[in-house]
Scaffold this motif. Sequence first.
Motif, PDB file in Angstrom:
ATOM      1  N   UNK B 323       0.838  -1.083  -0.029  1.00 24.59           N
ATOM      2  CA  UNK B 323      -0.029   0.019  -0.108  1.00 24.59           C
ATOM      3  C   UNK B 323       0.828   1.298  -0.087  1.00 24.59           C
ATOM      4  N   UNK B 324       0.210   2.254  -0.348  1.00 23.71           N
ATOM      5  CA  UNK B 324       0.976   3.613  -0.209  1.00 23.71           C
ATOM      6  C   UNK B 324       1.354   4.128   1.082  1.00 23.71           C
ATOM      7  N   UNK B 325       0.413   3.550   2.056  1.00 19.43           N
ATOM      8  CA  UNK B 325       0.814   3.979   3.525  1.00 19.43           C
ATOM      9  C   UNK B 325       2.136   3.263   3.798  1.00 19.43           C
ATOM     10  N   UNK B 326       2.226   1.929   3.636  1.00 20.12           N
ATOM     11  CA  UNK B 326       3.480   1.167   3.775  1.00 20.12           C
ATOM     12  C   UNK B 326       4.921   1.779   3.075  1.00 20.12           C
ATOM     13  N   UNK B 330       7.864   3.176   5.191  1.00 16.97           N
ATOM     14  CA  UNK B 330       9.298   2.906   4.784  1.00 16.97           C
ATOM     15  C   UNK B 330      10.274   4.248   4.625  1.00 16.97           C
ATOM     16  N   UNK B 331       9.791   5.050   3.861  1.00 12.49           N
ATOM     17  CA  UNK B 331      10.234   6.180   3.581  1.00 12.49           C
ATOM     18  C   UNK B 331      10.510   6.995   4.935  1.00 12.49           C
ATOM     19  N   UNK B 332       9.575   7.215   5.661  1.00 15.11           N
ATOM     20  CA  UNK B 332       9.768   7.920   6.843  1.00 15.11           C
ATOM     21  C   UNK B 332      10.926   7.325   7.715  1.00 15.11           C
ATOM     22  N   UNK B 333      11.010   5.859   7.632  1.00 16.39           N
ATOM     23  CA  UNK B 333      11.840   5.257   8.649  1.00 16.39           C
ATOM     24  C   UNK B 333      13.328   5.613   8.037  1.00 16.39           C
TER      25      UNK B 333
END
Lengths: 414, 414
Positions: B323-326, B330-333
């Motif tokens: 999903x976009x959320x996942x 990942x990007x945020x992390x």
Amino acid sequence: MTDLTILGQQAKVAARTLSIATTAQKNQALNAIIQSLNTYESEILAANQKDIATAKENGISDPMIDRLLLTSERLKAMQADIQTIIDLNDPIGSMDKVWVNEDNLSIGKQRVPLGVVGIIYESRPNVTTDAACLCFKSGNAIILRGGKEALHSNKALVNAMQSALVANSFKKETIQLIEDTSRETAREFMQLNDYLDVLIPRGGANLIQTVVKTASVPIIETGTGNCHVYVDSEAQIQMAIDIVVNGKCQRPSVCNAIETVIVHEEIAANFLPQLEEALAPHKVELRADQAAKKYLTHAKDATEEDFATEFLDLILAVKTVSSLDDAMIHIDQYSTRHSEVIITDNYFTSQRFVKEVDAAAVYINASSRFTDGSVFGFGGEIGISTQKLHARGPMGLNELTSIKYVILGTGQTR
Amino acid sequence: MTDLTILGQQAKVAARTLSIATTAQKNQALNAIIQSLNTYESEILAANQKDIATAKENGISDPMIDRLLLTSERLKAMQADIQTIIDLNDPIGSMDKVWVNEDNLSIGKQRVPLGVVGIIYESRPNVTTDAACLCFKSGNAIILRGGKEALHSNKALVNAMQSALVANSFKKETIQLIEDTSRETAREFMQLNDYLDVLIPRGGANLIQTVVKTASVPIIETGTGNCHVYVDSEAQIQMAIDIVVNGKCQRPSVCNAIETVIVHEEIAANFLPQLEEALAPHKVELRADQAAKKYLTHAKDATEEDFATEFLDLILAVKTVSSLDDAMIHIDQYSTRHSEVIITDNYFTSQRFVKEVDAAAVYINASSRFTDGSVFGFGGEIGISTQKLHARGPMGLNELTSIKYVILGTGQTR
């Protein structure tokens, strides 16, 4: 893992939710905070009385106790300040500009929150609600570290704000208070690089210097103001007197008050006796150089240290100069680059002063007391920056934001 | 008094002269610098050969030696960059806005120089002229601290620039080089609070982390880029391939190159084999998660560390999401918040990505390689900021300025 790390992580998560909230959602929560301060009024005032009692036991001075005191009226003033914040335009999401580059990319410079803002401050509890609500409106989570004298008051205020946040689907950790007021924890806070996007110290020169020296997170230096009025040879005497009296006497304890008046020697004989007379009812102590003392009845000798001091009191240093250049050299040497004033009728003199004096605010023929976020039309301020990076002068909502470039393409590669 | 204190004092004095120079005077001096690089060409190339000889003796790698090397052609390119700076608008003195407040004060927000800018950088000598001339055009004195490998080159370049300055009535100390390249002096430089208005580190992650931890002066963090392309389920396959190949292969050693491609599982079977084929001629090593490996012939296993690494090399990590959320989690992390890309045809998906991804530059359907001051139209850059304070993204002339409030009154008091 220390408590501060947990606070930092929670703030980051809360900031993410807040950053995508709509203006309507944020204003609704701010309205709820106003209501909540009513709901919790008795708890807040009782907590404040505990702080006051402790302060009296510890022999804190009356002016300091007055700064600490909360009353029903003062709570109402704090609520009115939050209403002002509600009425301000929300900067988040707006584009400073949008352009199309030669690759046919549309590039927009968009306002975004800073993220997590830290504030270290001293005893005034109104800073707690004011800073928290300015940060909230601009989409930033806040971690507050107030003075230990105000701990019970701050806990009660933050509790009231958090209950309003939760009732409006914001995370409680959007506004957090560090309850451990030890120096060790303060130091750790100043080095919380993984979680703090900026740290703003608000308070006396000692606090600010400690933060500047200790912090590894980005900071914005605020506050100290050794401000001057230069009375040019072509000044209007009455205007100069009004502005010096206002700058020195209206509220001597604030950073935009005047500490030194610099007088051109050609106008000194006429100006200084009238100034002394105008200041007499306010019981202002004058500390003057030799040239100025000739025209003053009750002045003491000014030392180098006097010229370097932010008195924050009814004391005024007086310096005589023989030219605009000498006035600007004095200012360059002693100014904290907050607010500087020239009184003159001469166009060229005024333009040189504006161009060459390095300060956050430079005034021609007006009082330095106007350096203030509300006066400038920012609807409040989280502090007055005396550094040049990021923000200079009064910091309102815009100064609590950063930017992001948003680039819309159609498959472009380089 | 140490040497750095003297350098700092001289820089402050020089900055004062420079801050009141006209645009014409500054451009004339920049033209003289271009000429002077011709005049001193043989000295500069000879000095550079000394640095190259030492680097070879010390077994420095070929790519590093190439970064250090100056040639007649490279000098011409550096001169062309200075010409671009001459052609840029001078921001100093312009007003961002002017308004009248309710006290009838006219308040203007005017662009002023920062004052004294410090730069700590590594081996590329073109940074020396580029940084010095960008600072000069924006009215700032500069103190350069380059790498010890380039010391002779930098001395020769600064000498050529200083002679042009002096011939044009600017102080030689407008552009200064710290010739002592020891770590102790570097540390002292990072704490030169009385003289440096900002310090900008340019170089690898180690250098930048050292400066962040050591500096007590205000700094702007630049550079590190762990950048992602998210290929949405509704992406155009060929566009996604073009953008990933461009982002990874065109110049893998730069901060706006792509390090990880994140693929929606619904498009992985179709997209990944074609991507592998397109990357094969460039000899890109793939490190993929288990779900992605099913569709790749030669991929290695990706570790957590791979996702956290800025490879700066022909290595690409591959992550699959449902999903976009996942993808955004990942990007945020792992993101260093430099440049992030989404490939999608879906309007709502693109808007959520733009709003929720926290980075200096967020792209829809375009290569991350465009994050660059010249591409953005700033005519060059002194670095790419990955912090949120003061400047974010490519920093051009405007980002090398501060502001001052200029208040015109008619005797107002408060």
